[in-house]
Design a protein around this motif. Structure first.
Motif, PDB file in Angstrom:
ATOM      1  N   TYR A   5       0.920  -1.178   0.018  1.00 15.35           N
ATOM      2  CA  TYR A   5       0.214  -0.029  -0.115  1.00 15.35           C
ATOM      3  C   TYR A   5       0.738   1.099  -0.136  1.00 15.35           C
ATOM      4  O   TYR A   5       1.671   1.406   1.071  1.00 15.35           O
ATOM      5  CB  TYR A   5      -0.689  -0.106   1.191  1.00 15.35           C
ATOM      6  CG  TYR A   5      -1.767  -1.097   1.184  1.00 15.35           C
ATOM      7  CD1 TYR A   5      -3.042  -0.883   0.571  1.00 15.35           C
ATOM      8  CD2 TYR A   5      -1.683  -2.266   1.716  1.00 15.35           C
ATOM      9  CE1 TYR A   5      -4.234  -1.920   0.741  1.00 15.35           C
ATOM     10  CE2 TYR A   5      -2.657  -3.377   1.706  1.00 15.35           C
ATOM     11  CZ  TYR A   5      -3.843  -3.107   1.124  1.00 15.35           C
ATOM     12  OH  TYR A   5      -4.767  -3.946   1.264  1.00 15.35           O
ATOM     13  N   SER A 137      -3.869   5.604   2.119  1.00 19.22           N
ATOM     14  CA  SER A 137      -3.244   4.300   2.114  1.00 19.22           C
ATOM     15  C   SER A 137      -3.199   3.712   0.496  1.00 19.22           C
ATOM     16  O   SER A 137      -2.778   2.607   0.180  1.00 19.22           O
ATOM     17  CB  SER A 137      -4.231   3.078   2.645  1.00 19.22           C
ATOM     18  OG  SER A 137      -5.356   3.062   2.074  1.00 19.22           O
ATOM     19  N   GLY A 139      -5.682   3.301  -1.421  1.00 18.82           N
ATOM     20  CA  GLY A 139      -6.615   2.234  -1.745  1.00 18.82           C
ATOM     21  C   GLY A 139      -7.360   2.744  -3.053  1.00 18.82           C
ATOM     22  O   GLY A 139      -7.348   3.603  -3.603  1.00 18.82           O
ATOM     23  N   GLY A 359      -2.884  -1.946   5.337  1.00 20.29           N
ATOM     24  CA  GLY A 359      -1.310  -2.202   5.351  1.00 20.29           C
ATOM     25  C   GLY A 359      -0.759  -2.083   6.713  1.00 20.29           C
ATOM     26  O   GLY A 359       0.444  -2.719   6.634  1.00 20.29           O
TER      27      GLY A 359
END
Length: 721
Positions: A5, A137, A139, A359
């Motif tokens: 991540y 992160s 994502g 993560g």
């Protein structure tokens, strides 16, 4: 290969803020659906895309700059339009201005062409309403479906948030020489259907469906004319835990002159940024605090908000008072291992929802108390604000919170009873390290190995000593019991620290970074020891040894103060806390050195910080690389650093205070003068600083002689040069 991540980089993005809303875009003004670019509002990304095209092509960016304290201007060219000459004849200025609940943009199209210019300007939009921790992160996010509404209007909704974008008709601007122009209203198109009219003769089509949408402006300019296109974004977010304050900043904006113009430029940019970082809670909008930073931390952070308010005291005590009240209202009342809450403890951070970062196992509740130092810093700020002239009645109202804070220090700060303030995350879901260096690997031995909790940090013992002494002073002054108890506590703490923290290094003795779970000194040489200066924990001889250690090339060889010495095994110039330079950290140490009379190392660090400010266009980032000054000749950016950030911006005020050397003690009836004269600052004057609410002017000539005027009656000036 293990999936990672990766936190998005933002060092080359342009940030504009009027809290709780901020925007991060490319240097060309484009907001692309990548990384951390977007418009953010109170912990959510409310717009993930805003890409401007001219005839389906991106204009060519040539420059950008600020446009007021909450705005930016991006300049680009459409060289395929206009006259067929080497000189560009069609220019586009994109002017972005933040509002507390969104933004507005003006798109100015200028034509100096000798023939008419016709084109189509489009703005591709997207919204994902991604939580800030998902963005942080790296994502994946999914665009939401847009809905069409009024002509030229699109909206998205989710999680209680509604985002509305509205395009406005073209307005013909001022002519460039002779000529007239014509434009058409904005239209909205997408994947659905729908038509309408804006009542001004231009058809508007509003269609949406796949999470993206488009505003379209056909533009038809006569020779040497201009046009203005406008669009705005408005956020409706009733669940936001932070809002914009209703009033202008309460602090003074001083008029400063200095031989070193970098100081005045840094101060001007920093005060603009601080104005944009002001926040309040929705149920108490009159109490203002500073949000920590854009984009990750634009909310209430106990430590950051307290330090920033403390740094701003030369400009008035109102921010300090309101910050203290905000945190006192959220002071801990119970034991909760998951949130870190304890009776009397000051909170760490406030979020809309649970803060979960993929993560790394971090799962923080919305109100999180995992900080070892904020409670003592709250006491320190209350005392310092009192000395700067905070009214007695405002101090008195906060005394119950003071006593609760001292109660936490007595009953909950020392889990194993060894006499030191320490931390350990017992939840397994919170921050492993809970000082200001709160990354998982920040507490290291000289050989680079990691220390294990519980951890007793060096600077935290200094904060605790100072909180005990200053808390005692407040208790005694306001007729409350317990002052002697805390003076005795401070004396015992200083003796224990002297016996257990000091270590011998290659260049002499210095305090260790911390004690680990086995009470071994964590012997890395770090910037933490600079925070001990001015706390009273050290003797005069010990302060001199700390000043010597700070001035060595291992710590002071960069553009400011490295967080860890370059001679230590854990050093990395682009680590978060083990070799980088933090602006606020350097400023705190400059203040301690200057206050204790160590002019040469303070001036050396000030010069490094001013050189860094110049390199970053006078917006000091959260942190930057700790490379040696000779490596690049300028500091390298830390690519995920917040900018602007409150305590980095407030560092400019710390430099100003150190330069003029103004140290009031209103309850004691004195004002001490100890200016940091000489290189790099030279002569400095500041008008409209504030002591006890009164505007005060201070000037320091090139020989270091200081004069002060405007002090309230009853204060005696003590010259400590």
């Amino acid at each position: 290969m293990t999936n990672r991540y990766l936190q998005p980089l933002l060092h080359d993005l342009v940030g504009v803020v009027l809290a709780p809303t901020s925007t991060l875009s490319g240097q060309d003004g484009q907001i692309r659906p990548a990384g951390v670019q977007g418009v953010f509002h109170a912990d959510a990304r409310v717009l993930a895309r805003a890409e401007l095209l001219v005839d389906g092509r991106e204009p060519e960016s040539i420059t950008h700059g600020t446009d007021g304290p909450h705005g930016a201007r991006f300049v680009s060219l459409a060289r395929w339009l206009g006259d067929d000459t080497p000189d560009p004849t069609v220019r586009i200025d994109r002017i972005r201005r933040m509002t507390a609940r969104g933004l507005t943009e003006e798109i100015h199209v200028f034509s100096t062409a000798n023939a008419p210019v016709r084109g189509e300007i489009t703005l591709d939009l997207g919204c994902d309403l991604a939580p800030i921790e998902v963005v942080k992160s790296g994502g994946a996010t999914v665009d939401l479906e847009a809905k069409s509404g009024e002509p030229g209007q699109l909206s998205w909704a989710g999680d209680g948030i509604t985002v509305t974008v509205t395009g406005e008709p073209v307005v013909i601007g001022g002519t460039i020489g002779a000529g007239t122009g014509a434009g058409a209203p904005a239209t909205s198109t997408g994947t659905g259907t729908g038509t309408g009219t804006d009542g001004k003769g231009g058809a508007v089509t509003a269609v949406a469906g796949d999470g993206t949408a488009r505003l379209v402006w056909p533009v038809d300019l006569a020779p040497r004319t201009s046009a203005v296109l406008r669009w705005r974004l408005v956020v409706d977010d009733p669940r936001a835990v932070v809002v914009a304050p209703p009033a202008e900043p309460a602090w003074s904006r001083p008029e400063v002159q200095a031989d070193d113009r970098r100081l005045t430029r840094l101060l001007d940019r920093s005060l603009d940024d601080l104005r944009g970082l002001r926040l309040a809670e929705a149920d108490a909008p009159q109490d203002v605090f500073l949000g920590a930073g854009v984009p990750w931390f634009l909310t209430l952070f106990g430590r950051d908000s307290l330090w920033a308010a403390r740094m701003m005291l030369p400009l008035g005590t109102d921010l300090a008072a309101s910050t203290l009240r905000v945190l006192a209202r959220r002071q801990g009342t119970k034991i909760d291992a998951n949130s870190g809450e304890a009776p009397g403890k000051i909170m760490h951070e406030l979020r809309r929802d649970e803060f979960t970062v993929a993560g790394n196992g971090l799962h923080l509740p919305a109100a999180y108390y995992g900080t070892v130092d904020a409670t003592m810093l709250w006491v320190n700020l209350l005392h310092d604000a009192w000395r700067w002239g905070l009214a007695d009645n405002e101090v008195a109202d906060l005394l119950p919170a003071l006593e609760a804070s001292l109660g936490w220090l007595a009953d909950h700060a020392d889990a194993d009873g060894d006499g030191f303030v320490e931390y350990i995350d017992t939840s397994g879901r919170g921050l492993a390290n809970q000082g200001w260096k709160d990354s998982f690997d920040s507490v290291r031995f000289r050989d680079g190995s990691l220390a294990h909790a519980p951890i007793a940090l060096a600077e935290v013992q200094g904060y605790a000593y100072q909180a005990a002494v200053q808390g005692a002073a407040l208790l005694a002054a306001f007729g409350r019991p317990g002052a002697q108890r805390w003076l005795d506590y401070a004396g015992r703490l200083a003796e224990r620290f002297r016996n257990q923290f000091w270590v011998d290094g290659p260049d002499g003795p210095y305090p260790a970074l911390a004690l680990d779970r086995d009470k071994r000194p964590v012997d890395a040489l770090t910037s933490n020891i600079g925070h001990l200066l001015g706390t009273g924990l050290l003797s005069a001889a010990e302060s001199a040894q700390v000043a010597e250690a700070l001035a060595g090339p291992g710590l002071a060889g960069g553009f400011g103060l490295r967080t860890m010495s370059a001679t230590d095994g854990g050093f990395s110039p682009l680590s978060y806390h083990c070799g980088s330079v933090w602006s606020h950290d350097t400023a705190i140490v400059i203040a301690g050195l200057a206050r204790e009379g160590y002019t040469e190392p303070a001036a050396q660090l000030a010069e490094g910080l001013l050189r860094a400010a110049e390199a970053f266009d006078y917006r000091l980032p959260e942190l930057f690389s700790g490379d040696d000054r000779a490596t690049l000749g300028r500091p390298a950016p830390y690519p995920a650093a917040c900018q602007p950030q409150a305590w980095s911006a407030a560092a400019a005020v710390v430099l100003l205070q150190a330069a003029v050397g103004l140290y009031p003690d209103v309850p004691g009836g004195t004002v001490r003068l100890r200016p940091l004269h000489g290189a790099p600052l030279g002569a400095v004057s500041a008008q409209r600083l504030r002591v006890a609410g009164a505007p005060v002017d201070v000037s320091v000539d090139r020989s270091g002689v200081a004069t002060v005027t405007g002090l309230p009656a009853g204060l005696t000036v003590v010259d400590e040069r």
